[in-house]
Structures are given as structure tokens and as C-alpha cells.
Design an enzyme around this catalytic site. Structure first.
Site, PDB file in Angstrom:
ATOM      1  N   TYR A 143       0.823  -1.211   0.000  1.00  0.00           N
ATOM      2  CA  TYR A 143       0.000   0.000   0.000  1.00  0.00           C
ATOM      3  C   TYR A 143       0.857   1.262   0.000  1.00  0.00           C
ATOM      4  CZ  TYR A 143      -4.670  -1.984   0.594  1.00  0.00           C
ATOM      5  OH  TYR A 143      -5.853  -2.616   0.382  1.00  0.00           O
ATOM      6  N   LYS A 194       3.106 -15.445   1.930  1.00  0.00           N
ATOM      7  CA  LYS A 194       3.482 -16.331   0.817  1.00  0.00           C
ATOM      8  C   LYS A 194       5.007 -16.404   0.725  1.00  0.00           C
ATOM      9  CE  LYS A 194       1.479 -17.122  -3.083  1.00  0.00           C
ATOM     10  NZ  LYS A 194       1.153 -18.564  -3.085  1.00  0.00           N
ATOM     11  N   ASP A 227      -2.913 -18.016   0.169  1.00  0.00           N
ATOM     12  CA  ASP A 227      -3.919 -18.583  -0.741  1.00  0.00           C
ATOM     13  C   ASP A 227      -4.625 -19.766  -0.086  1.00  0.00           C
ATOM     14  OD1 ASP A 227      -1.493 -19.980  -0.885  1.00  0.00           O
ATOM     15  OD2 ASP A 227      -1.744 -20.538  -2.989  1.00  0.00           O
ATOM     16  N   ASP A 251      -6.494  -7.185   3.437  1.00  0.00           N
ATOM     17  CA  ASP A 251      -7.598  -6.517   2.736  1.00  0.00           C
ATOM     18  C   ASP A 251      -8.507  -7.571   2.104  1.00  0.00           C
ATOM     19  OD1 ASP A 251      -9.047  -4.364   1.548  1.00  0.00           O
ATOM     20  OD2 ASP A 251      -7.998  -4.770  -0.341  1.00  0.00           O
ATOM     21  N   ASP A 255     -12.403  -9.172   3.560  1.00  0.00           N
ATOM     22  CA  ASP A 255     -13.657  -9.131   2.794  1.00  0.00           C
ATOM     23  C   ASP A 255     -14.277 -10.530   2.742  1.00  0.00           C
ATOM     24  OD1 ASP A 255     -13.491  -6.410   2.136  1.00  0.00           O
ATOM     25  OD2 ASP A 255     -14.124  -6.783   0.065  1.00  0.00           O
TER      26      ASP A 255
HETATM   27  C1  IPM Z   1     -10.518  -1.456   3.258  1.00  0.00           C
HETATM   28  C2  IPM Z   1     -10.722  -0.777   1.930  1.00  0.00           C
HETATM   29  C3  IPM Z   1      -9.567   0.169   1.674  1.00  0.00           C
HETATM   30  C4  IPM Z   1      -8.310  -0.672   1.551  1.00  0.00           C
HETATM   31  C5  IPM Z   1      -9.725   1.096   0.450  1.00  0.00           C
HETATM   32  C6  IPM Z   1     -10.997   1.912   0.532  1.00  0.00           C
HETATM   33  C7  IPM Z   1      -8.526   1.980   0.261  1.00  0.00           C
HETATM   34  O1  IPM Z   1     -10.883  -1.730   0.940  1.00  0.00           O
HETATM   35  O2  IPM Z   1     -10.420  -0.743   4.281  1.00  0.00           O
HETATM   36  O3  IPM Z   1     -10.456  -2.682   3.298  1.00  0.00           O
HETATM   37  O4  IPM Z   1      -7.979  -1.195   0.476  1.00  0.00           O
HETATM   38  O5  IPM Z   1      -7.631  -0.814   2.569  1.00  0.00           O
HETATM   39 MG    MG Z   2     -10.951  -3.737   1.657  1.00  0.00          MG
END
Ligand code: IPM
Ligand code: MG
Length: 371
Positions: A143, A194, A227, A251, A255
Site C-alpha cells: 500500500y 506467501k 492462498d 484486505d 472481505d
Molecule cells: C478497506 C478498503 C480500503 C483498503 C480502500 C478503501 C482503500 O478496501 O479498508 O479494506 O484497500 O484498505
Molecule cells: Mg478492503
């Protein structure tokens, strides 16, 4: 009477609507307590800040964030800002907050409320009772690594570079956060990287192993390829307690974990800095894991639970108000038990409510629980 300063940064899209519901919860605690009260300040971030000031967050808003006891963040981004210069894109505001406040530890719990087990895309028996915590490194890795650029080569072709960098201290401090949390939970940490393809993975594994031996031999540690971790999360999520991982894998995996709980609209998060030895305080930002959801923004359809639960995490981690945090969690569970659902978690036989309907219902339960 202790006063806690909160900075609310609703941002864009549904963040504006979900933060409005958090204000209800804050007002509830202010009305109830005679020992602590919250003082609210507000500012712009993301596309909203860009429209007003031409940047994704102003220096003045950053200064407020530095001073606040906690920042409560909504969400940023949307198609409206697709064309703005890269350094001013809405996400840059959030990334600056994380980086400049030194919020290296991102805690993303994935808890499956029993009432929602059928809303998950996985079978009930796989997710019922799920309670895992992803600890994502938040201020390093790909990042922020430099170089980060797109250059035009002599032959006219373009080349894009992002750089994954980790140094020992960055891995050490996030590993410690994970081990500390595991001690208070199930006593198990999976470290995901990884090392089979990335040098940063090799170092990550080495450092986590060393921290484990020196700092937390009482915690069970397992190394897992990122993975494989993604696959195991779908196959058998309840095998996990704490997963510690880098910024990018965290990240993606968070999700994935969020969806198991029924909806991305359910998952809160805390981003914490290190403890200031002088004040004993740590800088902190709390935000839902979901984004700005432009497709439903402004329609009163968004699920405010992730943002309200994020404020609950602020009570727990920033203000040492664990009992109040439990109250928030209980109120959410009760509302779900009663069958109230926003559209993202709607199921047959349940009662559909909008954003403020859900916020009001949680407020009502809070009052009932506190009575
Ligand atoms: C998260 C989001 C952010 C990230 C974006 C909005 C920059 O996806 O907080 O997970 O990638 O960290
Ligand atoms: Mg995210």
C-alpha cells in the site's frame, strides 16, 4: 466527569447515512451516563473533502484527527470521483489517516450472529458461532512501498510498479498485537503470508516465529500460505481464532471473512496505533469494513450495523468502556433476534427496515437493556 473527544468523518456514499445512526447511539450514552460524555466534532473526507477543498482530507481535519480520542469513519469513494487526479482520489484520505496517525494494527472481527447464520453464503453449520479476528498490518507493505509509479519506457510501452516492503519492527509489532489478542480469545494464531514466492513472506514467517518463541510461547502458532488461508476460510472457517497477515492479504481475506457473517454490512473494524508512553493513549480510527456502496447510497437502504459496531469497538479499545461495548453488541443481537433486517441481510419471514429503522431499533434495545 470524563470527556471523550470524537471526530466523525462520514465521508461519501452510505457512510453519511450509517454515521447518522451512530450519532443516535452516542446521544444515548451521553444522556445516560454521568461519568463520561462524548464531545463530537465533524469533518469531511474522501470525495466530499475533494469537492469542498480539492484534497481528500485537509491538514485541518488531520489535526483534529490527531487530537481526537477516536475517529469514527464512514466510507469513501464513488463513481463521481473516477476522474480526479490519483493523489486526490477519495481513498487517499483514508490512507493518509492510517499512515499519518500510525494506525498499524487493523482488527477485523468476523462474528456470525446466530440469527444470521442463514444469510451467509456458506451452510449454517459452517458459520454458526463463527468468531474469528483478522489482524491486518495497515501502514506498510504494497500500500505504501516506494517506488509506486507508472512510467513510460523508451519504446513507448508503460510499466507500472508497486513495491511490497516489510522491515523487522513492522512485523514484530503486529505479531505482538495478534498474540495479545489470542491470549484473550482462543489462544491460537495463524500467520498468513506467501514465503514460497515472496521475500517479504520469508521475513514475515521468520520474524513471527521469533516473536512467538520470545513473547508468546503459550499461544499456539501456525503458519499458513495466504492462498491456502483463503481456501480454508471457505472450507472450515471455525478452525481459525486470530489470523495475522500483511496489508494486502488482510484486505482480501477480511472481505472474504466478512461475507461469512451474512453481509459485508455487518463487519466493524478498529485501526490502532502504538500506545503513547506518556499519555497511555493510542491513536485510533474505527470504520466499517464495507465501502461507500454508491449503488444504494442516499436511499436509506444501507445496513448501519457495521458502523454502530465500530463505535462499540471504540468504547472497548479507546475508552475502556467494555460494559458499554457489550451493551451495543447485545442490542444488535436482540434486534436481529427480533427479525429486523436491512435489505442486505433480508430473509423470508423477516421484517425489512431501512437504515434509520435499524438505527432506531438498536437505540430502543439499548434503552430497554439499560433500564
Ligand atoms: C478497506 C478498503 C480500503 C483498503 C480502500 C478503501 C482503500 O478496501 O479498508 O479494506 O484497500 O484498505
Ligand atoms: Mg478492503
Amino acid at each position: 466527569m470524563t470527556t471523550h473527544a470524537l471526530l466523525l468523518l462520514p465521508g461519501d456514499g452510505i457512510g453519511v447515512e450509517t454515521i447518522a445512526e451512530v450519532e443516535r447511539v452516542i446521544a444515548f450514552f451521553n444522556a445516560r451516563s454521568n461519568t463520561a460524555r462524548f464531545e463530537i466534532d465533524r469533518d469531511l473526507v474522501g470525495g466530499a473533502a475533494y469537492d469542498a477543498h480539492g484534497v481528500a482530507i485537509t491538514d485541518a481535519a488531520m489535526a483534529k484527527a490527531e487530537r481526537a480520542g477516536a475517529v469514527i469513519f464512514g466510507s469513501v469513494g464513488g463513481p463521481k470521483w473516477a476522474g480526479v487526479p490519483y493523489q486526490h482520489r477519495p481513498e487517499a484520505g483514508l490512507l493518509r489517516l492510517r499512515k499519518d496517525l500510525g494506525l498499524f494494527a487493523n482488527l477485523r472481527p468476523a462474528i456470525c450472529y446466530p440469527a444470521l447464520a442463514d444469510a451467509s453464503s456458506l451452510k449454517r453449520e459452517l458459520v454458526e458461532g463463527l468468531d474469528l479476528m483478522i489482524v491486518r498490518e495497515l501502514t506498510g507493505g504494497v500500500y505504501f512501498g516506494e517506488p509506486k509509479e507508472i512510467v513510460t519506457l523508451e519504446n513507448g510501452e508503460k510499466r507500472a510498479v508497486d513495491t511490497q516492503i516489510y522491515s523487522t519492527h513492522e512485523i514484530e509489532r503486529i505479531a505482538k498485537v495478534a498474540f495479545d489478542l489470542a491470549r484473550k480469545r482462543g489462544g491460537k494464531v495463524h500467520s498468513a503470508e506467501k514465503h514460497n514466492v515472496m521475500r517479504t513472506g520469508v521475513l514475515w514467517k521468520e520474524v513471527v516465529t521469533a516473536v512467538h518463541a520470545a513473547y508468546a510461547p503459550d499461544v499456539q502458532l501456525e503458519h499458513i500460505l495466504a492462498d491456502n488461508c483463503a481456501m480454508q476460510l471457505i472450507r472450515n472457517p471455525k478452525q481459525f481464532d486470530v489470523i495475522v497477515t500483511d496489508n494486502l492479504f488482510g484486505d482480501v481475506l477480511s472481505d472474504e471473512a466478512a461475507m461469512m457473517t451474512g453481509s459485508l454490512g455487518m463487519l466493524p473494524s478498529a485501526s490502532l496505533g502504538s500506545v503513547d508512553p506518556e499519555t497511555g493513549r493510542r491513536k485510533a480510527l474505527y470504520e466499517p469494513v464495507h465501502g461507500s456502496a454508491p449503488d444504494i447510497a442516499g436511499k436509506g437502504l444501507a445496513n448501519p450495523i457495521a458502523t454502530i459496531a465500530s463505535f462499540g469497538m471504540a468504547l472497548r479499545y479507546s475508552f475502556d468502556m467494555g460494559a458499554e461495548a457489550d451493551l451495543v453488541d447485545q442490542a444488535i443481537a436482540r434486534v436481529l433476534d427480533k427479525g429486523l433486517r436491512t435489505s442486505d441481510i433480508m430473509q423470508d419471514g423477516m421484517t425489512k427496515v431501512g437504515t434509520s429503522g435499524m438505527g432506531q431499533a438498536i437505540e430502543t434495545e439499548l434503552k430497554a437493556l439499560a433500564a
